[in-house]
Design an enzyme around this catalytic site. Structure first.
Site, PDB file in Angstrom:
ATOM      1  N   GLU A 157       0.797  -1.244   0.000  1.00 39.68           N
ATOM      2  CA  GLU A 157       0.000   0.000   0.000  1.00 39.68           C
ATOM      3  C   GLU A 157       0.826   1.289   0.000  1.00 39.68           C
ATOM      4  O   GLU A 157       0.580   2.187   0.798  1.00 39.68           O
ATOM      5  CB  GLU A 157      -0.956  -0.011   1.206  1.00 39.68           C
ATOM      6  N   GLU A 264      -6.130 -10.787  -1.286  1.00 38.67           N
ATOM      7  CA  GLU A 264      -6.920 -10.618  -0.051  1.00 38.67           C
ATOM      8  C   GLU A 264      -8.408 -10.582  -0.371  1.00 38.67           C
ATOM      9  O   GLU A 264      -9.154  -9.741   0.129  1.00 38.67           O
ATOM     10  CB  GLU A 264      -6.507  -9.329   0.673  1.00 38.67           C
TER      11      GLU A 264
HETATM   12  C1  XIL Z   1      -6.150  -6.704   8.457  1.00 37.88           C
HETATM   13  C2  XIL Z   1      -6.449  -7.921   9.322  1.00 37.88           C
HETATM   14  O1  XIL Z   1      -7.349  -8.737   8.632  1.00 37.88           O
HETATM   15  C3  XIL Z   1      -7.021  -7.489  10.645  1.00 37.88           C
HETATM   16  O2  XIL Z   1      -7.155  -8.603  11.523  1.00 37.88           O
HETATM   17  C4  XIL Z   1      -6.123  -6.438  11.299  1.00 37.88           C
HETATM   18  O3  XIL Z   1      -6.737  -5.953  12.456  1.00 37.88           O
HETATM   19  C5  XIL Z   1      -5.859  -5.297  10.346  1.00 37.88           C
HETATM   20  O4  XIL Z   1      -5.326  -5.787   9.139  1.00 37.88           O
HETATM   21  N1  XIL Z   1      -5.039  -4.853   3.840  1.00 37.88           N
HETATM   22  C6  XIL Z   1      -3.981  -5.637   4.243  1.00 37.88           C
HETATM   23  C7  XIL Z   1      -4.171  -6.557   5.387  1.00 37.88           C
HETATM   24  O5  XIL Z   1      -2.937  -5.648   3.591  1.00 37.88           O
HETATM   25  O6  XIL Z   1      -2.987  -6.744   6.115  1.00 37.88           O
HETATM   26  C8  XIL Z   1      -5.274  -6.112   6.304  1.00 37.88           C
HETATM   27  O7  XIL Z   1      -5.473  -7.118   7.288  1.00 37.88           O
HETATM   28  C9  XIL Z   1      -6.542  -5.831   5.521  1.00 37.88           C
HETATM   29  C10 XIL Z   1      -6.316  -4.753   4.504  1.00 37.88           C
END
Ligand code: XIL
Length: 372
Positions: A157, A264
């Protein structure tokens, strides 16, 4: 009940014992593709203590991402003190079940301890100190897992949400400077030369982040640095992004000579703005499916997943992995983001680990990966 749990545990042991002798026939989502694409899920190590969930994970997926336990704040909360217990437990499970392990992530503006790039009072560290901390982190973490992780989200990101800017204003950038991403890829390539290196982001199917991501890929390559894939997080909605947008973005990335991974994936049925900035929390919001997810919504979700996977299957030559962010709906981060404590229904299994209609829609499209 106790006996059933024990029986499942015994089955799991028997299954892992078989691995050494050659795996039994492939099953579930992982079996549908003929091994042509990795099908992953993000998990927390404590979820493996639930035998039913552990069985589902091993049956359906052939790739795992640590949902939180490989992140900088988990493995190096205190400078120089590394804690790998949760990550090691996940990796051991992956290896016992013939699954690949993805490392997420080495450098990010969230879930990263302040000391890495700033002083206690928040001032950016001098460049040399920020670089040393980054290198020490990458060397130690990639070194610990060396040879056992298929690839790493090296940087997560880094492109700004505001199209007027190129890069996001982050602690690492303030300390090191604009070349901090290049440095991370350079350090990662030398820490484990056999690991694949990824750049991962959300909303990068949209024109504005897509263009700037291509700029970043070219900048890395111009410096002689290796980038193997772009991760499209895929925190998507029922309403968007459109199939055409996803389609076009995959083509554009593939044309740059990198693989594309959906890293994701979830489809949020509760309307919200796009994007997935973890810190963008709202105090309150509607909780329309607190009492269950009705059949018409199940159908909408299945249709949307089918549409997305049809696009992915069309690009099967360029897509090397598709990872869901969670397993069943009870494990989804969307129960707590962007509003805390909701009942969300974004994944393929419900809270009882029963397949939803969306599961069948995905399975059908996945078969296209294995077809000639
Ligand atoms: C999220 C997790 O799912 C949560 O448990 C945590 O509290 C915050 O992070 N983008 C990403 C991930 O790259 O690492 C994130 O994961 C969701 C958004």
């Amino acid at each position: 009940m106790k006996y059933r749990v024990l029986a499942v545990a015994a089955m799991a042991v028997a299954t892992s014992a078989l691995v050494g002798l050659g795996r039994p026939a492939e099953t579930g989502l992982r079996g549908a593709t003929g091994g042509k694409v990795l099908i992953g899920t993000a998990i927390m190590s404590n979820q493996l203590d639930d035998p039913k969930l552990a069985e589902l994970i091993a049956r359906e997926f052939n790739c795992i991402t640590g949902e939180n336990e490989f992140k900088p704040e988990s493995v190096e909360r205190v400078k120089g003190q590394f804690t790998f217990a949760g990550a090691d437990k996940i990796l051991a499970f992956a290896e016992a079940h013939d699954m690949k392990m993805v490392g997420h992530c080495l450098l990010w503006h969230n879930q990263t301890p302040r000391w890495m790039f700033a002083s206690d009072d928040g001032k950016p560290l001098p460049r040399e100190q920020g670089l040393a901390n980054l290198k020490e982190h990458i060397d130690a973490v990639m070194g610990h897992f060396k040879g056992r992780i298929v690839g790493w989200d090296v940087v997560n990101e880094a492109i700004d949400d505001n199209p007027a800017n190129y890069l996001r204003d982050t602690p690492a950038k303030r300390s090191i400077g604009d070349d901090y991403i290049e440095k991370a890829f350079e350090f990662a390539a030398s820490a484990d030369p056999n690991a694949q290196l990824y750049y991962n982001d959300y909303s990068n199917e949209g024109k504005s982040k897509l263009e700037r991501t291509i700029k970043l890929i070219r900048a890395l390559k111009a410096k002689g640095l290796r980038i193997d894939a772009v991760g499209m997080q895929g925190h998507w909605l029922l309403a968007g992004p459109s199939a055409q947008e996803i389609d076009g973005a995959i083509s554009a990335y593939a044309a740059e000579g990198v693989k594309v991974m959906i890293t994701e994936l979830d489809v949020d049925p509760i309307p919200r703005g796009g994007g997935a900035e973890v810190t963008a929390m709202q105090k309150s919001g509607a909780n329309p499916y607190a009492n269950g997810f009705p059949p018409d919504m199940q159908e909408k979700l299945a249709k949307r997943y089918g549409e997305i996977f049809a696009v992915l299957a069309k690009h099967k030559a360029d897509i090397s992995r598709i990872t869901f962010w969670g397993t069943h709906d009870g494990t989804s981060w969307l129960n707590n983001w962007p509003v805390r404590g909701r009942m969300n229904h974004a994944l393929l299994w419900d809270r009882d680990m029963k397949e939803k209609p969306a599961y069948a829609a995905v399975l059908e499209q996945l078969k296209k990966f294995g077809a000639p």
